[in-house]
Design a protein around this motif. Structure first.
Motif, PDB file in Angstrom:
ATOM      1  N   GLU B 308       0.867  -1.182  -0.023  1.00  9.59           N
ATOM      2  CA  GLU B 308      -0.209   0.116   0.293  1.00  9.59           C
ATOM      3  C   GLU B 308       1.079   1.289  -0.107  1.00  9.59           C
ATOM      4  OE1 GLU B 308      -3.677  -0.082   2.478  1.00  9.59           O
ATOM      5  OE2 GLU B 308      -2.773   1.739   3.255  1.00  9.59           O
ATOM      6  N   VAL B 309       2.127   1.090   0.799  1.00  8.97           N
ATOM      7  CA  VAL B 309       2.834   2.271   0.765  1.00  8.97           C
ATOM      8  C   VAL B 309       3.589   2.592  -0.542  1.00  8.97           C
ATOM      9  CG1 VAL B 309       4.799   3.352   1.836  1.00  8.97           C
ATOM     10  CG2 VAL B 309       3.243   2.080   3.385  1.00  8.97           C
ATOM     11  N   HIS B 312       1.186   4.191  -2.958  1.00  9.36           N
ATOM     12  CA  HIS B 312       1.070   5.826  -2.849  1.00  9.36           C
ATOM     13  C   HIS B 312       2.408   6.356  -3.258  1.00  9.36           C
ATOM     14  CE1 HIS B 312      -2.683   5.130  -1.209  1.00  9.36           C
ATOM     15  NE2 HIS B 312      -2.362   4.818   0.055  1.00  9.36           N
ATOM     16  N   ALA B 313       3.564   5.702  -2.826  1.00  8.07           N
ATOM     17  CA  ALA B 313       4.904   6.506  -3.330  1.00  8.07           C
ATOM     18  C   ALA B 313       5.065   6.590  -4.678  1.00  8.07           C
ATOM     19  CB  ALA B 313       5.879   5.675  -2.733  1.00  8.07           C
ATOM     20  N   GLU B 315       2.260   6.729  -6.925  1.00  4.53           N
ATOM     21  CA  GLU B 315       1.305   7.696  -7.200  1.00  4.53           C
ATOM     22  C   GLU B 315       1.738   9.067  -7.372  1.00  4.53           C
ATOM     23  OE1 GLU B 315      -2.909   9.199  -4.889  1.00  4.53           O
ATOM     24  OE2 GLU B 315      -1.524   7.624  -3.977  1.00  4.53           O
ATOM     25  N   GLU B 316       2.979   9.392  -6.312  1.00  2.00           N
ATOM     26  CA  GLU B 316       3.445  10.378  -6.148  1.00  2.00           C
ATOM     27  C   GLU B 316       4.490  10.898  -7.140  1.00  2.00           C
ATOM     28  OE1 GLU B 316       5.695  10.342  -2.648  1.00  2.00           O
ATOM     29  OE2 GLU B 316       5.557  12.558  -2.230  1.00  2.00           O
ATOM     30  N   LEU B 379      12.046   4.137  -0.126  1.00  2.00           N
ATOM     31  CA  LEU B 379      11.064   3.674   0.976  1.00  2.00           C
ATOM     32  C   LEU B 379      12.024   2.782   1.892  1.00  2.00           C
ATOM     33  CD1 LEU B 379       7.529   2.711  -0.766  1.00  2.00           C
ATOM     34  CD2 LEU B 379       8.334   4.637   1.111  1.00  2.00           C
ATOM     35  N   MET B 382      14.071   5.088   3.947  1.00  2.42           N
ATOM     36  CA  MET B 382      13.488   5.595   4.995  1.00  2.42           C
ATOM     37  C   MET B 382      12.977   4.938   6.121  1.00  2.42           C
ATOM     38  SD  MET B 382      10.711   7.466   2.555  1.00  2.42           S
ATOM     39  CE  MET B 382       9.781   8.892   3.401  1.00  2.42           C
TER      40      MET B 382
END
Lengths: 398, 386
Positions: B308-309, B312-313, B315-316, B379, B382
């Motif tokens: 899921e993360v 979104h990453a 999508e950015e 990611l 991070m």
């Protein structure tokens, strides 16, 4: 003849010299709750507010609902206003009773209760009670008088310019009109608790603004939408929409996660959130913060934990839910209309990074040591500099 | 590159000719196909044309096509319609563990009504063994339902062999195929496959949402889901979705004009995607490679990064993909398909699905690969601890 809503307020009537200011505030809030297209005149009349719908047949239900959500309102009555004559009062009383009987299964017991503040009116209160009572008894065979245990009371108020008649007294939310106290900054997550905390703060007249911590890509834009929806629901209880500040929390969150022991991540995140909130509040002249914490609800909400988190700010933190049970909070959330939104399943920023076993009694020493490895000031600056304000206008449309 | 849409298994972008056909039907051919006058006939002509196109593509006759509101309804009509119509012959049904949720929910409804259902397992690539089908079918079995292409991992089932295996045990068993993800990327020919019911959907082939169809073999009796109206051979009452069917028709027309080259192009794009993404440390492909998979769906896991993360990453970075396992709050709703493959926990949580379409270009794949490599690396940085 006119249809009106009589709005009573309690506490604010006691406030001595501040009273006129409180009353003006409440009148204004009632006006805003009704909106400009309501077609009603709102005026203050001897310790109560009268919302006048003019010739309308009856007061609209939606208006009643809206006024009943305005803080400071103790109770409301949909009423009829008639000219100062016994004839007019009788006629309207008969109509009200007929309405009552229509929905009743059998005979009804009632009494008449007159209050006369207009001493020039020729009949005294007991005389009005007797005259109206006997008139109604003759007219409706299904009525009986019972002054001790009536099924309904016909209230008659003889005022300077009119007589008001009504049979219903509906409770309002009480509290103080929003805006009569100063402003607080609410830490608004997507959960069940924080919107309720905001609502309770409003109840004490506090004007609320909200801050949300967003961690894209770890949380989605849907979870942000959800918080915007929550702010919009809270806005219904406020004369003006609740502004929402969205903080990009990702840099702070990743820095904490990279440098701090896993068990301490939550404590450090909360301290960071408070620091950022304090900065935002100070810049906007807001004197207090509001959170949805409740003692013992989760591991991070022990007294030790609150102490460790609280240490970063000297600003008062209001915690309206602090002693409430989860069930009580949920009940309120359902009543306010935030529950259905809060339980939508999008991860909020706390949940993605939560370790399995967070520290329940963080030691201040250890917390400070862990923070030494973080560029606290820079992270706060960065977060404050990139804050996004969701326009209240956008909220009002929801 | 403004945006790269690689979520075509979820839905596709409508073709300009589809937009045109829908709009024309709404504005001009607004009559009710059942009306006796000319406006009714205009609308009826649209249905007839789309029905004919689909029949030609499936290599069946036009009378065997029933228009529905989409894949979900087609599946429900096929499964419940058969189970109810044959409830006196038996109350046992066979399907697989990796079906689409609309199929599984139809079977769960039937279970609640007293039918018994066998859910067949799959191998590590997501394939059903025809021998398992043969073993599962009994005298009580009236229906076998197996999807042609899995929507999460793209694995293709040996439908012909499955149908034959089922009939060895019970010649009159009804075989249903959910071909929603197959239409447009491989031949779907019910008669060649030897199946009785086939579900397809409009919006997976660049048509509009809200329209689909069910192939019902001539002579097969099934029970309608609601009412017994006069439309669609009595199987689907209600005024037909003329604009939707017009758009579906336009998408089918574009499909009919395609050559085999398009499928080869898609297949090579998928191969390229797989080769390049497997260069990422720890990456794995969930499902099959080569001919065992559809050319447009590929599912990957990048351990350490939640699906899921990563969605979104990406999508950015203007790349749109999907995840099978959705993370909600502290629990991860694990995909039943990936679970059936027997993947390890970390592969389950870190999976994404990339799905292509005929509109996908070589440049877009290159852009997406670069974005995925960049996002996974950043990611992982991070999320690391120093």
């Amino acid at each position: 003849m006119a249809s009106v809503i009589l709005v009573r307020y309690g506490e604010i009537g006691l406030k001595g010299k501040n009273r006129p200011a409180f009353e003006r505030r409440l009148v204004e809030n009632v006006r805003r709750a009704l909106g400009s297209g309501a077609g009603a005149a709102v005026r203050n009349e001897y310790g109560r507010i009268v919302v006048d719908f003019g010739e309308a047949e009856a007061v609209p239900g939606w208006a009643l609902d809206r006024i009943r959500s305005v803080f400071g309102v103790v109770s409301v009555s949909p009423a009829a206003s008639v000219e100062l004559s016994l004839e007019a009062a009788r006629e309207k009383a008969a109509a009200l009773v007929e309405e009552r009987l229509k929905s009743a299964a059998g005979p009804l017991r009632f009494k008449v209760e007159t209050k006369r503040s207009n001493k020039r009116f020729p009949l005294t209160s007991p005389e009005m009670n007797a005259r109206l009572g006997s008139f109604l008894l003759r007219r409706f065979p299904l009525l009986e008088v019972d002054v001790h245990r009536p099924d309904f009371v016909l209230h008659v108020e003889v005022r300077e310019k009119a007589i008001y008649l009504y049979t219903e007294i509906l409770a309002g939310p009480g509290g103080l009109p929003v805006g009569s106290s100063s402003t607080g900054l609410l830490l608004l997550s997507g959960g069940i608790d924080s919107p309720v905390a905001g609502w309770l703060a409003m109840k004490r007249g506090i004007r609320v603004q909200a801050v949300h911590y967003h961690s894209f890509p770890f949380t989605s834009d849907r979870s942000k939408e959800k918080v915007i929806d929550l702010a919009a629901v809270l806005s219904r209880y406020s004369p003006e929409p609740v502004p929402l500040y969205v903080v990009n929390f990702t840099p702070a969150q990743t820095a904490i996660r990279q440098h701090a022991p896993a068990a301490m991540v939550i404590t450090l995140m909360r301290r960071m959130m408070l620091r950022i909130a304090e900065r935002l509040a100070k810049e906007r002249g807001i004197p207090a913060l509001i959170t949805g914490e409740s003692v013992g609800q989760v591991a991070s909400q022990t007294l030790e934990s609150m102490a460790a988190i609280n240490e970063v700010t000297s600003m008062p933190i209001l915690r309206p839910l602090v002693t409430m049970d989860k069930a009580e909070i949920i009940e309120l959330a359902e009543r306010i209309g935030t529950y259905e939104i809060s339980i939508l399943p999008y991860a909020d920023c706390c949940t993605v990074f939560v370790p399995e076993h967070p520290e329940t009694k963080p030691k201040l020493e250890a917390v400070r040591r862990a923070e030494e490895r973080l560029a606290i000031q820079e992270l706060v600056e960065e977060a404050v500099a990139t804050v996004e304000r969701i326009e209240p206008a956008a909220l009002a449309l929801r | 590159m403004t945006e790269v849409y690689l979520d075509n298994a979820a839905t596709t972008r409508a073709l300009p000719s589809v937009v045109e056909a829908v709009s024309r039907a709404l504005a001009h051919a607004y009559g009710n196909p059942s009306s006796l006058h000319r406006k009714g006939m205009e609308a009826e002509a649209i249905l007839k044309e789309a029905r004919g196109l689909l029949a030609r593509i499936l290599d069946v006759s036009a009378g065997e096509i029933v228009f529905t509101s989409g894949g979900t309804e087609s599946n429900a009509l096929a499964i419940k319609g058969t189970a109810y119509a044959r409830r006196r012959r038996g109350r046992h049904l066979v399907t697989t563990r990796i079906e689409h949720s609309s199929v599984l929910s139809a079977f769960r409804d039937l279970e609640a009504e007293g039918f018994s259902v066998t859910y067949l397992p799959v191998d590590r690539e997501g394939r059903v063994d025809p021998a398992d089908v043969r073993a599962a079918v009994s005298d009580e079995t009236t229906l076998v339902s197996v999807m042609m292409v899995n929507n999460e991992i793209g694995t293709v089932q040996p439908i012909g062999a499955i149908a034959r295996a089922a009939r060895e045990k019970r010649p009159d068993v009804v075989v249903h195929v959910d071909a929603v993800q197959a239409l447009g990327v491989m031949p779907v020919r019910p008669k060649e496959l030897g199946v009785d019911l086939v579900s397809v959907s409009g919006h997976k082939i660049h048509g509009p949402k809200g329209v689909g169809a069910l192939y019902v073999r001539k002579g097969l009796q099934i029970q309608p889901l609601f009412g017994k109206g006069s439309q669609e051979g009595g199987l689907r009452s209600g005024t037909e979705n003329v604009p939707g069917i017009a758009g579906f028709g336009a998408a089918l027309r574009a499909l009919a004009e395609e050559t085999g080259e398009e499928r080869e192009r898609l297949r090579s794009l998928r191969e390229r995607l797989i080769t390049e993404l497997l260069e990422i440390e720890g990456a794995r492909l969930n499902g099959a490679r080569g001919e065992g998979a559809a050319p447009h769906i590929a599912n990957f896991s990048f351990p350490g990064v939640r699906g899921e993360v990563l969605v979104h990453a990406l999508e950015e970075r203007s790349v749109y993909v999907s995840t099978g396992s959705a993370c909600t709050s502290r629990t991860v709703a694990v995909s039943h398909v990936l679970k059936a493959l027997g993947l390890p926990e970390e592969a389950l949580e870190s999976s994404i699905r990339i799905s292509l379409s005929k509109l996908t270009t070589e440049d877009e794949i290159a852009f997406a690969v670069a974005a995925i490599k960049d996002a996974v690396a950043s990611l992982r940085r991070m999320l690391s601890r120093r």
